[in-house]
Scaffold this motif. Structure first.
Motif, PDB file in Angstrom:
ATOM      1  N   MET A   1       0.835  -1.191   0.000  1.00 63.36           N
ATOM      2  CA  MET A   1       0.000   0.000   0.000  1.00 63.36           C
ATOM      3  C   MET A   1       0.871   1.243   0.000  1.00 63.36           C
ATOM      4  O   MET A   1       1.901   1.276   0.669  1.00 63.36           O
ATOM      5  CB  MET A   1      -0.893   0.005   1.254  1.00 63.36           C
ATOM      6  N   ARG A   2       0.390   2.247  -0.739  1.00 64.01           N
ATOM      7  CA  ARG A   2       1.158   3.495  -0.809  1.00 64.01           C
ATOM      8  C   ARG A   2       0.907   4.331   0.452  1.00 64.01           C
ATOM      9  O   ARG A   2       0.251   5.375   0.401  1.00 64.01           O
ATOM     10  CB  ARG A   2       0.741   4.281  -2.057  1.00 64.01           C
ATOM     11  N   ASP A   3       1.391   3.831   1.563  1.00 57.15           N
ATOM     12  CA  ASP A   3       1.258   4.541   2.834  1.00 57.15           C
ATOM     13  C   ASP A   3       2.489   4.242   3.669  1.00 57.15           C
ATOM     14  O   ASP A   3       2.630   3.154   4.226  1.00 57.15           O
ATOM     15  CB  ASP A   3      -0.013   4.115   3.561  1.00 57.15           C
ATOM     16  N   ALA A   4       3.373   5.237   3.736  1.00 51.14           N
ATOM     17  CA  ALA A   4       4.653   5.035   4.412  1.00 51.14           C
ATOM     18  C   ALA A   4       4.523   5.099   5.931  1.00 51.14           C
ATOM     19  O   ALA A   4       5.510   4.936   6.636  1.00 51.14           O
ATOM     20  CB  ALA A   4       5.668   6.071   3.921  1.00 51.14           C
ATOM     21  N   ASN A   5       3.319   5.314   6.452  1.00 56.96           N
ATOM     22  CA  ASN A   5       3.144   5.319   7.903  1.00 56.96           C
ATOM     23  C   ASN A   5       3.449   3.958   8.534  1.00 56.96           C
ATOM     24  O   ASN A   5       3.883   3.887   9.683  1.00 56.96           O
ATOM     25  CB  ASN A   5       1.702   5.703   8.271  1.00 56.96           C
ATOM     26  N   HIS A  74       5.561   2.517  18.441  1.00 55.99           N
ATOM     27  CA  HIS A  74       6.012   3.885  18.153  1.00 55.99           C
ATOM     28  C   HIS A  74       5.476   4.397  16.813  1.00 55.99           C
ATOM     29  O   HIS A  74       5.940   5.423  16.319  1.00 55.99           O
ATOM     30  CB  HIS A  74       7.539   3.953  18.170  1.00 55.99           C
ATOM     31  N   ASP A  75       4.504   3.679  16.212  1.00 57.73           N
ATOM     32  CA  ASP A  75       3.990   4.202  14.924  1.00 57.73           C
ATOM     33  C   ASP A  75       3.018   5.359  15.186  1.00 57.73           C
ATOM     34  O   ASP A  75       2.624   5.602  16.327  1.00 57.73           O
ATOM     35  CB  ASP A  75       3.446   3.071  14.033  1.00 57.73           C
ATOM     36  N   PRO A  76       2.635   6.105  14.126  1.00 61.57           N
ATOM     37  CA  PRO A  76       1.948   7.387  14.345  1.00 61.57           C
ATOM     38  C   PRO A  76       0.635   7.310  15.132  1.00 61.57           C
ATOM     39  O   PRO A  76       0.218   8.317  15.710  1.00 61.57           O
ATOM     40  CB  PRO A  76       1.677   7.899  12.927  1.00 61.57           C
ATOM     41  N   ILE A  77      -0.022   6.159  15.174  1.00 61.97           N
ATOM     42  CA  ILE A  77      -1.363   6.134  15.775  1.00 61.97           C
ATOM     43  C   ILE A  77      -1.569   4.985  16.749  1.00 61.97           C
ATOM     44  O   ILE A  77      -2.698   4.739  17.187  1.00 61.97           O
ATOM     45  CB  ILE A  77      -2.448   6.036  14.682  1.00 61.97           C
ATOM     46  N   TRP A  78      -0.516   4.227  17.030  1.00 59.21           N
ATOM     47  CA  TRP A  78      -0.657   3.114  17.985  1.00 59.21           C
ATOM     48  C   TRP A  78      -1.423   3.561  19.231  1.00 59.21           C
ATOM     49  O   TRP A  78      -1.136   4.637  19.734  1.00 59.21           O
ATOM     50  CB  TRP A  78       0.725   2.602  18.378  1.00 59.21           C
ATOM     51  N   PRO A  79      -2.378   2.776  19.780  1.00 59.89           N
ATOM     52  CA  PRO A  79      -2.801   1.431  19.360  1.00 59.89           C
ATOM     53  C   PRO A  79      -4.047   1.433  18.459  1.00 59.89           C
ATOM     54  O   PRO A  79      -4.659   0.392  18.281  1.00 59.89           O
ATOM     55  CB  PRO A  79      -3.141   0.772  20.698  1.00 59.89           C
TER      56      PRO A  79
END
Lengths: 116, 116
Positions: A1-5, A74-79
Motif C-alpha cells: 500500500m502506498r502509505d509510508a506510515n 512507536h507508529d503514528p497512531i498506535w494502538p
C-alpha cells in the motif's frame, strides 16, 4: 500500500468473483490462512513488528483481499487501527521498493508482488 | 460488541497465549478459518449484510480474537471501516439480546456466546 506510515501489504488470493472468505471451499480456506501466515511470518522476520493487523474489509473493492499491516508501539497512531486515523503518507525515493524487497526476500517464490 | 451501530461479534478461539494467527498449528489455523466461516454464514443468514468485515487487530487486547462486523450500505459510516469512525452507540432495552439471539440460533452448539 502506498502509505509510508506503516509497512502494509495486501494478500490477493487468485480466485475470481469471491468477496467473502466463507465462499471459498474448505481446502481453499485452509490455503488462504496458510498463505496469510507465510506472509505474516515474513513480516515478522523482515520488520520485527510489535503486532500484526490482518483484515478482510472490501467495502469499496469487494474482490477478496486481506490487509496485513505491520504495527509498532512507536507508529503514528498506535494502538488505534489504521483506518480513519491519519492520511496516507507518501513514500520518498526508493523507500517503497526497499520496503517491498524486505518482504519479498522472506517469501516463497509462489508469491508475486504487484505495486498498487 | 456493545455497539448498536452494527451487529458486531468477536470470535475468541479457545487457545491460551496466542496473539497472532500464524502462531497456531496448521490444523488450528484451518479450524480457525472454518469457525470464522461458520460464524460468517450465520451472520449472512441472520442479518443479510451487504458485506462482512473480518479482522484480527489486537493492539490493545493481544490475546487472539477475530472481529466479525455486519456492514450495510445504509449503516452510519459505509463504506469506511468501523474503527476511528463514530463513537459506539448504546443498545436500548433488550436489543442486544435480540441481536445475539439472531446469531445464536444460526450457530452450531459448539459455539457459546459471552456478552462483553
Amino acid at each position: 500500500m502506498r502509505d509510508a506510515n506503516y509497512p502494509w501489504f495486501i494478500l490477493v488470493p487468485d480466485r475470481a468473483n469471491i468477496t467473502e472468505i466463507y465462499q471459498l471451499s474448505a481446502d481453499e480456506q485452509c490455503m488462504l490462512v496458510h498463505e496469510s501466515s507465510l506472509l505474516a511470518e515474513a513480516l515478522m522476520v523482515g520488520f520485527s513488528p510489535d503486532k500484526l493487523n490482518i483484515a478482510a474489509i472490501g467495502n469499496v473493492v469487494p474482490q477478496l483481499h486481506l490487509h496485513h499491516i505491520v504495527r509498532y508501539q512507536h507508529d503514528p497512531i498506535w494502538p488505534a487501527p489504521v483506518w480513519g486515523a491519519v492520511p496516507a503518507m507518501e513514500y520518498q525515493g526508493d523507500e517503497i521498493l526497499r520496503t517491498a524487497n524486505k518482504l519479498l526476500v522472506q517469501l516463497p517464490a509462489s508469491f508475486s508482488v504487484i505495486e498498487l
